[in-house]
Design an enzyme around this catalytic site. Structure first.
Site, short mmCIF file in Angstrom:
data_model
loop_
_atom_site.label_atom_id
_atom_site.label_comp_id
_atom_site.label_asym_id
_atom_site.label_seq_id
_atom_site.Cartn_x
_atom_site.Cartn_y
_atom_site.Cartn_z
N ASP A 86 0.83 -1.20 0.00
CA ASP A 86 0.00 0.00 0.00
C ASP A 86 0.87 1.25 0.00
O ASP A 86 1.86 1.34 0.73
CB ASP A 86 -0.89 -0.02 1.25
CG ASP A 86 -1.90 1.11 1.29
OD1 ASP A 86 -2.71 1.21 0.35
OD2 ASP A 86 -1.87 1.89 2.27
N GLU A 121 1.66 -0.28 -5.01
CA GLU A 121 0.77 0.83 -5.36
C GLU A 121 1.63 2.09 -5.45
O GLU A 121 2.07 2.62 -4.42
CB GLU A 121 -0.32 1.00 -4.31
CG GLU A 121 -1.26 2.16 -4.63
CD GLU A 121 -2.16 2.55 -3.47
OE1 GLU A 121 -3.25 3.08 -3.73
OE2 GLU A 121 -1.76 2.35 -2.30
#
Length: 519
Positions: free
Chosen positions: A207, A263
Site C-alpha cells: 500500500d 501501489e
C-alpha cells in the site's frame, strides 16, 4: 528472461468485506472466501481459472478506513475470522494451485495501534520517534502545508493536546504516519513481513509504496508546479528505493519466488519505472495511467507503447482496469465495452489483475445518503459480490454492509455460468486460453498497423504467434494483421469462436475484441 508464476498468472483481487459472508452478519469473511475458492479455480474450465488472489486488509482494525488503519499487523480482525482461518484459507488456495498475496500497509497504522498509543503518551516515550511529530509553526497552526490524500480530511496534521505537538497523517487523523527514517520501524515491518511469509503467503501488495519517506526538514511543498516540477517533498522521494531494496532481500530469502507489487502514486512513467530498480526492488509496479485512460484506442496504445519502451529488460509489466479505490471499469466505459476490455486486459504482455465481480460486469452501486460509509466516496465500487438471484445475491443471509446492485437478480455468477455468450464465459475462455498459450503468457509485444479506433498487436513466443484486435468504435472496421489463413481463438462474439478468417483482411464489429492465430 526467466518466467515465473507472478509473470504468467492471472491475479484476482478480493475485498474480504464484500466477497462472501459465512455467518450472517452481513460482512464477508475468510470462511466465506474459502467457500468460494472453487469459483476462482477448481481445476476445470467451468471455473474462472485464476492463478493468484490478492486479499485486501483483514487485520485487526477499528475500521476507520476499512482495514487500512491497522491496529495489529499480525492478527486477524474478529469480523473476518482468526489466524487459524487464514492458515486454512492459504492451504485450501494452495491445494487448488492458487497463490495468495496479502496487503502490506507500511506507511501508517491505526491511532489505536499500541505503537502509536505509546508514541503519543509522552515526548520522552521510546516510541515517540516511530511517528512524525512536530511543533506548531510560529504563531500556531500545522507545521507545513502538506495535505491529506482525503480532501475532506484537510491538512495532513492533527494537534495532540496532551503533548502539544502535531502528528502527521497523509490519510485520516486515525491513520498516523510511521517514521520511515527510524531503523526500528524498518525492522518492525520486516518482522511483519516474515510473520506472514512464514505462514506461506506468496507475497504482498504494498500500500502507498511510493509514499513512505517524507522530507526530514518538513519543508512546505511548492505552491506552483508545472508538469510535476518542482517535485513534492512528501511523495516519491529517492530514499524510498532503499526500503524496497531491503524488502526485496527479505522476499528473496524465502523459497518459492515470493513477490511484491506496489501501489505507486507517480504520474511520471520515467519515475514509476524506477521502482523496479536493477531487478532488486518491486517485482511489479501498478501503472495506473492505464486504467485512467478514456475509451480510445490510441490512448491505450500510447500508454502501452510508452511503458514497453521504458521498462528495463528484466522488468515485467502488469495491468488492471478496476480496484477498491477506483470506479469500476464497466461503469466508466459502459457494459457494451466490457468484453473488449477483458480481451485487452488478458492478452497484453504483462500480469493482469482482475477485481472481484469484474468477470460478471458488476457496476458501481449508488449508495443512499444514510448508508454512505467511506469518507472518500469509494463505497459504490465495494458492494457485495453477486453470486446468484436469491435474496442478497447469495452474499449473506443477513443485512449486507453495503446495498447490492438493483440488477443483482439478473447480473450474477449463476445466471452467467451456463451462458456461452455471457461476460463470465468470455473471461473463462480468455484465462484458460492463456494457460495453453506461451505467446499470451510470456510472449513479446508488437503493435500492429490498424485503422482509426482499433488497437491491434501481436504476441509471440516459442514459435507461436497470436494477433489481438480491439475495436473501440461504433462502426465496423477491417483489420489486416498478417497474411494467410487464421482462426478465431476467442471473440467477444462467442459465435465467431473457431471461425476461419483471412489474416489479410477481416471485419471487426463495433466494440468487438478478437484473438486470432495463424493456421
Amino acid at each position: 528472461m526467466r518466467s515465473v508464476w507472478w509473470q504468467e498468472g492471472v491475479f484476482y483481487q478480493i475485498y474480504p468485506r464484500s466477497f462472501q459472508d459465512s455467518n450472517g452478519d452481513g460482512i464477508g469473511d475468510l470462511e466465506g472466501i474459502i467457500a468460494r475458492l472453487d469459483h476462482l479455480n477448481d481445476g476445470t474450465a467451468r471455473s474462472l481459472g485464476v492463478d493468484a488472489i490478492w486479499l485486501s486488509p483483514f487485520y485487526r482494525s477499528p475500521m476507520a478506513d476499512f482495514g487500512y488503519d491497522v491496529a495489529h499487523y499480525t492478527d486477524v480482525d474478529p469480523i473476518f475470522g482468526t489466524v487459524s482461518d487464514f492458515d486454512r484459507l492459504v492451504a485450501e488456495a494452495h491445494r487448488r494451485k492458487i497463490r495468495v498475496i496479502v496487503d502490506l500497509v507500511p506507511g501508517h497504522t491505526s491511532n489505536q495501534h499500541p505503537w502509536f498509543l505509546a508514541s503519543r503518551s509522552s515526548r520522552e516515550d521510546p516510541k515517540r520517534d516511530w511517528y512524525i511529530w512536530a511543533d506548531p509553526r510560529p504563531g500556531g497552526g500545522p507545521p507545513n502545508n502538506w495535505r491529506s490524500v482525503f480532501r475532506r480530511a484537510g491538512a495532513a496534521w492533527t494537534l495532540d493536546a496532551h503533548t502539544g505537538q502535531y502528528y502527521l497523517h497523509h490519510f485520516l487523523p486515525e491513520q498516523p504516519d510511521l517514521n520511515w527514517w527510524n531503523d526500528q520501524v524498518r525492522g518492525a515491518i520486516d518482522d511483519v513481513m516474515r510473520f506472514w511469509l512464514d505462514r506461506a503467503v506468496d507475497g504482498f501488495r504494498v500500500d502507498v509504496a511510493s509514499g513512505l519517506i517524507r522530507d526530514q526538514q518538513l519543508r512546505n511543498n511548492p505552491r506552483l508546479r508545472f508538469r510535476g516540477w518542482p517535485r513534492l517533498r512528501n511523495w516519491d522521494l529517492d530514499e524510498v528505493h532503499e526500503i524496497h531494496r531491503r524488502w526485496r532481500k527479505v522476499l528473496d530469502s524465502y523459497p518459492g519466488e515470493r513477490m511484491a507489487v506496489g501501489e505507486i502514486g507517480v504520474r511520471d512513467l520515467r519515475r514509476l519505472v524506477r521502482y523496479y530498480g536493477a531487478d532488486d526492488e518491486l517485482q511489479l509496479s501498478f501503472n495506473f495511467h492505464f486504467l485512467e485512460q478514456p475509451w480510445k484506442a490510441d490512448r491505450f496504445q500510447r500508454v502501452v507503447e510508452r511503458w514497453e519502451a521504458l521498462l528495463p529488460s528484466a522488468a515485467w509489466p502488469d495491468y488492471t482496469l478496476s480496484n477498491h479505490d477506483r470506479s469500476r471499469a464497466t461503469t466508466r466505459y459502459g457494459e457494451e465495452r466490457a468484453g473488449a476490455a477483458a480481451v485487452m486486459l488478458l492478452t497484453l504482455r504483462g500480469t493482469p489483475f482482475v477485481y472481484y465481480g469484474e468477470e460478471i460486469g458488476m457496476v458501481d452501486v449508488p449508495i443512499p445518503r444514510d448508508r454512505i460509509l467511506d469518507i472518500d466516496g469509494r463505497d459504490p465500487e465495494r458492494t457485495p459480490m453477486q453470486w446468484d438471484g436469491s435474496v442478497n445475491a447469495g452474499f449473506t443471509t443477513g443485512a449486507p454492509w453495503l446495498p447490492l446492485a438493483a440488477d443483482a437478480p439478473k447480473r450474477n455468477v449463476a445466471a452467467q455460468r451456463d451462458d456461452p455468450a455471457s461476460l463470465f464465459s468470455l473471461y473463462r475462455r480468455l484465462i484458460w486460453l492463456r494457460k495453453e498459450s506461451a505467446a499470451l503468457r510470456r510472449g513479446s509485444y508488437r503493435t500492429l498497423p490498424a485503422p482509426s479506433g482499433v488497437f491491434a498487436y501481436a504476441r509471440e513466443a516459442e514459435g507461436e504467434r497470436v494477433f489481438v484486435a480491439l475495436n473501440f468504435g461504433k462502426a465496423r472496421r477491417r483489420v489486416s494483421p498478417g497474411s494467410g489463413e487464421g482462426r478465431v481463438l476467442v471473440s467477444t462474439d462467442h459465435a465467431r469462436d473457431g471461425d476461419g478468417v483471412d489474416l489479410g483482411g477481416f471485419a471487426l464489429a463495433a466494440d468487438e475484441g478478437v484473438v486470432v492465430a495463424p493456421r
